[in-house]
Scaffold this motif. Structure first.
Motif, mmCIF file in Angstrom:
data_model
loop_
_atom_site.group_PDB
_atom_site.id
_atom_site.type_symbol
_atom_site.label_atom_id
_atom_site.label_comp_id
_atom_site.label_asym_id
_atom_site.label_seq_id
_atom_site.Cartn_x
_atom_site.Cartn_y
_atom_site.Cartn_z
ATOM 1 N N VAL A 110 42.932 30.869 32.013
ATOM 2 C CA VAL A 110 41.955 30.141 31.220
ATOM 3 C C VAL A 110 41.363 29.037 32.090
ATOM 4 C CG1 VAL A 110 41.645 28.734 29.125
ATOM 5 C CG2 VAL A 110 43.284 30.641 29.128
ATOM 6 N N LEU A 111 40.048 28.932 32.133
ATOM 7 C CA LEU A 111 39.418 27.873 32.924
ATOM 8 C C LEU A 111 38.839 26.808 31.993
ATOM 9 C CD1 LEU A 111 37.509 29.858 35.726
ATOM 10 C CD2 LEU A 111 39.786 28.813 35.823
ATOM 11 N N ALA A 112 39.153 25.558 32.292
ATOM 12 C CA ALA A 112 38.702 24.447 31.443
ATOM 13 C C ALA A 112 37.887 23.451 32.256
ATOM 14 C CB ALA A 112 39.909 23.743 30.824
ATOM 15 N N VAL A 113 36.845 22.911 31.640
ATOM 16 C CA VAL A 113 36.090 21.824 32.269
ATOM 17 C C VAL A 113 36.612 20.512 31.684
ATOM 18 C CG1 VAL A 113 33.830 20.794 32.654
ATOM 19 C CG2 VAL A 113 34.059 23.267 32.594
ATOM 20 N N ASP A 114 37.193 19.694 32.558
ATOM 21 C CA ASP A 114 37.845 18.440 32.175
ATOM 22 C C ASP A 114 36.836 17.298 32.184
ATOM 23 O OD1 ASP A 114 39.939 16.761 31.559
ATOM 24 O OD2 ASP A 114 41.031 17.079 33.423
ATOM 25 N N ASP A 115 37.154 16.215 31.488
ATOM 26 C CA ASP A 115 36.338 14.997 31.508
ATOM 27 C C ASP A 115 34.887 15.291 31.155
ATOM 28 O OD1 ASP A 115 38.684 13.922 32.407
ATOM 29 O OD2 ASP A 115 38.015 13.527 34.441
ATOM 30 N N PHE A 116 34.678 16.231 30.244
ATOM 31 C CA PHE A 116 33.314 16.643 29.948
ATOM 32 C C PHE A 116 32.538 15.519 29.268
ATOM 33 C CE2 PHE A 116 29.793 18.816 27.901
ATOM 34 C CZ PHE A 116 29.328 19.550 28.980
ATOM 35 N N GLY A 117 31.309 15.347 29.697
ATOM 36 C CA GLY A 117 30.452 14.302 29.149
ATOM 37 C C GLY A 117 30.258 13.146 30.111
ATOM 38 N N THR A 118 31.092 13.101 31.153
ATOM 39 C CA THR A 118 31.000 11.978 32.090
ATOM 40 C C THR A 118 30.118 12.297 33.289
ATOM 41 O OG1 THR A 118 32.995 12.724 33.222
ATOM 42 C CG2 THR A 118 33.276 11.067 31.519
ATOM 43 N N GLY A 119 29.866 13.579 33.521
ATOM 44 C CA GLY A 119 29.084 13.968 34.698
ATOM 45 C C GLY A 119 27.604 13.995 34.380
ATOM 46 N N TYR A 120 26.875 14.597 35.259
ATOM 47 C CA TYR A 120 25.427 14.616 35.082
ATOM 48 C C TYR A 120 24.896 16.010 34.822
ATOM 49 C CZ TYR A 120 25.883 9.982 36.993
ATOM 50 O OH TYR A 120 26.256 8.681 37.201
#
Ligand code: C2E
Ligand code: CA
Ligand code: CA
Ligand code: CA
Length: 278
Positions: free
Chosen positions: A174-184
């Motif tokens: 399973v692949l997860a995108v962490d800290d979502f919302g902080t990037g651009y």
């Protein structure tokens, strides 16, 4: 101790030299720290919403340094990441984590474990092969391993990273995108990545109770995630109010101090027993 500019405030800030020296020490001592048992893995539970059933845990590295005491991973992980040692760190955490999953399975518990990756891992073409070998060695189904990548990490060089991400995904992890919302990144960009899960950054979840803007961000990530068919995880869930709001929004999974702080292996096992034997 005023500086040449006469600014006394600067006296309390560690100099670049001191910061550099400590970083250098950490990096040179890390391998030995692994070998001498100073480094360990803690586990923080993840629960399904609204059922509150435990579904797994995130593996978080800890370093008890003989001189500096308990070191924050936010300090030493970036230092280690800047060197070739990051595959040693990731390998160590993944190894420990898969041993745990195997032990849970042997007791009839089907729990998944999440391991944090560094962008450096994606730059390594052999990484998917090593993940496959580790899963095989521990006889763990790939679906019980989640790999977390920060949003900024995974977006930094998509052309280089995408082939490795695709190979990892093809293994069935399973692949997860962490800290979502902080990037651009643009939200639409998520669609092009082979990811299964999105973790809302804890800053938004922590702010939800007092800041309508944070609340709106959380709500829109839940909606976006679901419209892309992703599992949405909220981290930084510290109180009942936040959990209830997340349930109301339809968020799938919660992680945070409300449920438990990250715990040592032994304490996590005790927590799990107390929680599942009811
Ligand atoms: P992360 O991946 O975003 O991990 C979540 C962090 O939030 C953890 O900090 C966790 O202890 C903290 N946290 C969990 N619940 C709450 C809550 O309810 N409230 C608040 N305020 N904080 C909460 P930790 O363990 O200090 O780790 C910091 C970062 O270090 C991680 O952020 C991750 O980026 C990195 N890290 C930790 N372990 C590893 C590792 O094994 N490999 C790599 N590459 N990075 C790691
Ligand atoms: Ca994480
Ligand atoms: Ca995070
Ligand atoms: Ca973080």
């Amino acid at each position: 101790r005023a500086t040449s500019t006469g600014d006394p405030v600067k006296c309390y800030v560690p100099s670049m030299g001191q910061i550099f020296l400590r970083r250098f020490q950490l990096v040179t001592q890390f391998r030995q720290a692994l070998e001498t048992g100073q480094v360990s893995v803690h586990y923080q539970p993840k629960i399904a919403l609204p059922s509150r059933q435990v579904i797994g845990a995130e593996a978080l590295v800890r370093w008890r340094h003989p001189e500096f005491g308990r070191l924050d991973p936010d300090e030493f992980v970036p230092a280690v990441e800047a060197t070739g040692l990051v595959d040693v760190l990731t390998g160590f955490v993944m190894e420990r984590a898969l041993i745990r999953v195997r032990q849970w399975l042997d007791r009839g518990l089907r729990l998944s474990v999440s391991v944090n990756l560094s962008v450096r891992n994606l730059a390594d073409e052999d990484f998917p092969t090593r993940v496959a070998a580790a899963l095989e060695r521990h006889d763990v189904p790939p679906s019980l391993l989640t790999l977390e990548l920060t949003e900024s990490g995974v977006m930094s060089d998509p052309e280089r990273d995408l082939p490795v991400l695709r190979r990892l995904h093809a293994l069935g992890v399973v692949l997860a995108v962490d800290d979502f919302g902080t990037g651009y990144s643009s939200l639409a960009y998520l669609r092009q990545l082979p990811v299964d899960e999105v973790k809302i950054d804890k800053s938004f979840v922590l702010g939800m109770g007092t800041d309508l803007g944070d609340m709106a961000v959380v709500r829109s990530i839940v909606e976006l995630g679901h419209s892309l068919g992703l599992t949405v995880v909220a981290e930084g869930v510290e109180d009942d109010a936040a959990r209830d709001q997340l349930v109301g929004m339809g968020c799938d999974v919660a992680q945070g101090y409300l449920i438990s702080r990250p715990l040592s292996e032994d304490r996590f096992e005790a927590w799990l027993r107390a929680r599942t034997v009811q």
